[in-house]
Scaffold this motif. Structure first.
Motif, PDB file in Angstrom:
ATOM      1  N   GLN A 179       0.824  -1.203   0.000  1.00 54.62           N
ATOM      2  CA  GLN A 179       0.000   0.000   0.000  1.00 54.62           C
ATOM      3  C   GLN A 179       0.861   1.258   0.000  1.00 54.62           C
ATOM      4  O   GLN A 179       0.541   2.237  -0.682  1.00 54.62           O
ATOM      5  N   ARG A 181       3.866   1.576  -1.282  1.00 55.09           N
ATOM      6  CA  ARG A 181       4.426   1.748  -2.620  1.00 55.09           C
ATOM      7  C   ARG A 181       3.383   2.262  -3.602  1.00 55.09           C
ATOM      8  O   ARG A 181       3.688   3.091  -4.470  1.00 55.09           O
ATOM      9  N   ALA A 182       2.145   1.767  -3.476  1.00 59.63           N
ATOM     10  CA  ALA A 182       1.079   2.231  -4.363  1.00 59.63           C
ATOM     11  C   ALA A 182       0.823   3.727  -4.165  1.00 59.63           C
ATOM     12  O   ALA A 182       0.630   4.476  -5.134  1.00 59.63           O
ATOM     13  N   LYS A 183       0.830   4.181  -2.905  1.00 65.18           N
ATOM     14  CA  LYS A 183       0.626   5.601  -2.641  1.00 65.18           C
ATOM     15  C   LYS A 183       1.777   6.437  -3.190  1.00 65.18           C
ATOM     16  O   LYS A 183       1.557   7.530  -3.728  1.00 65.18           O
ATOM     17  N   ILE A 185       3.689   5.678  -5.765  1.00 62.23           N
ATOM     18  CA  ILE A 185       3.559   5.708  -7.225  1.00 62.23           C
ATOM     19  C   ILE A 185       2.448   6.649  -7.648  1.00 62.23           C
ATOM     20  O   ILE A 185       2.583   7.425  -8.613  1.00 62.23           O
ATOM     21  N   ASN A 186       1.315   6.638  -6.913  1.00 57.64           N
ATOM     22  CA  ASN A 186       0.189   7.508  -7.245  1.00 57.64           C
ATOM     23  C   ASN A 186       0.562   8.979  -7.066  1.00 57.64           C
ATOM     24  O   ASN A 186       0.225   9.832  -7.905  1.00 57.64           O
ATOM     25  N   SER A 187       1.292   9.273  -5.992  1.00 58.65           N
ATOM     26  CA  SER A 187       1.688  10.665  -5.757  1.00 58.65           C
ATOM     27  C   SER A 187       2.667  11.142  -6.824  1.00 58.65           C
ATOM     28  O   SER A 187       2.607  12.292  -7.269  1.00 58.65           O
ATOM     29  N   LYS A 188       3.569  10.251  -7.253  1.00 64.62           N
ATOM     30  CA  LYS A 188       4.493  10.618  -8.314  1.00 64.62           C
ATOM     31  C   LYS A 188       3.747  10.879  -9.616  1.00 64.62           C
ATOM     32  O   LYS A 188       4.075  11.818 -10.364  1.00 64.62           O
ATOM     33  N   GLY A 189       2.719  10.078  -9.894  1.00 65.22           N
ATOM     34  CA  GLY A 189       1.916  10.298 -11.098  1.00 65.22           C
ATOM     35  C   GLY A 189       1.182  11.625 -11.057  1.00 65.22           C
ATOM     36  O   GLY A 189       1.118  12.353 -12.062  1.00 65.22           O
ATOM     37  N   GLU A 190       0.610  11.962  -9.893  1.00 71.49           N
ATOM     38  CA  GLU A 190      -0.083  13.243  -9.768  1.00 71.49           C
ATOM     39  C   GLU A 190       0.892  14.415  -9.916  1.00 71.49           C
ATOM     40  O   GLU A 190       0.552  15.446 -10.520  1.00 71.49           O
TER      41      GLU A 190
END
Length: 247
Positions: A179, A181-183, A185-190
């Motif tokens: 979880q 790592r998923a957060k 990755i999501n923050s980097k995408g945003e």
């Protein structure tokens, strides 16, 4: 005549008792009147009865199964670990003279070394760095058994058994890590998306005509949706762009 036959039979029996045959993988440690007098073999060996004694040694690799050991890791986690050790005799003289029972001695040393080495590492290291631990144990055993004429060729940790509660705790930890790592990755995408939007806004701000063309493209994209009524702002600059100037 009978006496000669008896003597001949006795001689033959003595000669037969004096002969030893050693296989290619065997060596004989010879003692004469209790003193070490050499290593013999392979092949046919002559041993003088009551004066000489020979002890056979097998030079083939031996597979030693180390029983399960209770180990407390550096972070106070109790586990049961078993391993297998591969070793062979490389110096028959030392294996006979320097230690009473090299097989038992190697087994006991392997058990204590296994507990000592693994007890100095945390559980995560035991699970993730098994190859390194195998190498460390092998190096320690090989150094200590060298005086016995024993070569430790390989050590393999077979199983690390955990309690059910510890297995559940590790599963929860792994889920939390996924979880996290998923957060990330999501923050980097945003962040990348916001940077791209900022760059696009700067480009459009520097070129008003590009902004008007973007308006037209947006109108074209939403024109296919007939379920809603859309009110879209129409600037005078756009009208100037659509209506060609009079000559």
């Amino acid at each position: 005549m009978i006496t000669i036959l008896y003597i001949a039979m006795i001689v033959l029996l003595i000669v037969a008792a004096s002969l030893r045959v050693l296989q290619e993988y065997e060596r004989g440690v010879m003692f004469t009147l209790g003193r070490f007098t050499g290593v013999k073999g392979p092949g046919l060996i002559l041993v003088i009865p009551w004066i000489q004694k020979i002890q056979k040694m097998d030079l083939r690799t031996v597979v030693l199964d180390v029983p399960s050991q209770d180990v407390i890791s550096h972070d106070n986690v109790s586990v049961r670990v078993n391993a297998v050790v591969y070793y062979r005799v490389i110096d028959p003289e030392k294996a006979v003279i320097q230690v009473e029972d090299f097989s038992t001695a190697t087994s006991q040393l392997a058990q204590t070394t296994l507990r000592s080495v693994l007890g100095g590492h945390e559980l995560d290291e035991m699970l993730a760095e098994r190859e390194k631990l195998n190498h460390d144990i092998q190096q320690i055993l090989d150094k200590q058994t060298d005086t016995w004429g024993i070569k430790i060729s390989n050590v393999e940790i077979k199983h690390i058994d955990l309690d059910e509660s510890m297995i559940r705790a590790i599963a929860k930890q792994a889920e939390a890590e996924r979880q996290r790592r998923a957060k990330v990755i999501n923050s980097k995408g945003e962040l990348e998306a916001s940077q791209n939007l900022l760059e696009a806004a700067n480009i459009l701000a520097q070129n008003p005509q590009a902004l008007q063309l973007r308006y037209l493209q947006t109108l074209n994209d939403i024109s296919g949706d007939k379920t809603n009524t859309i009110v879209f702002p129409f600037s005078s600059d756009l009208g100037k762009l659509l209506v060609p100037p009079k000559s």
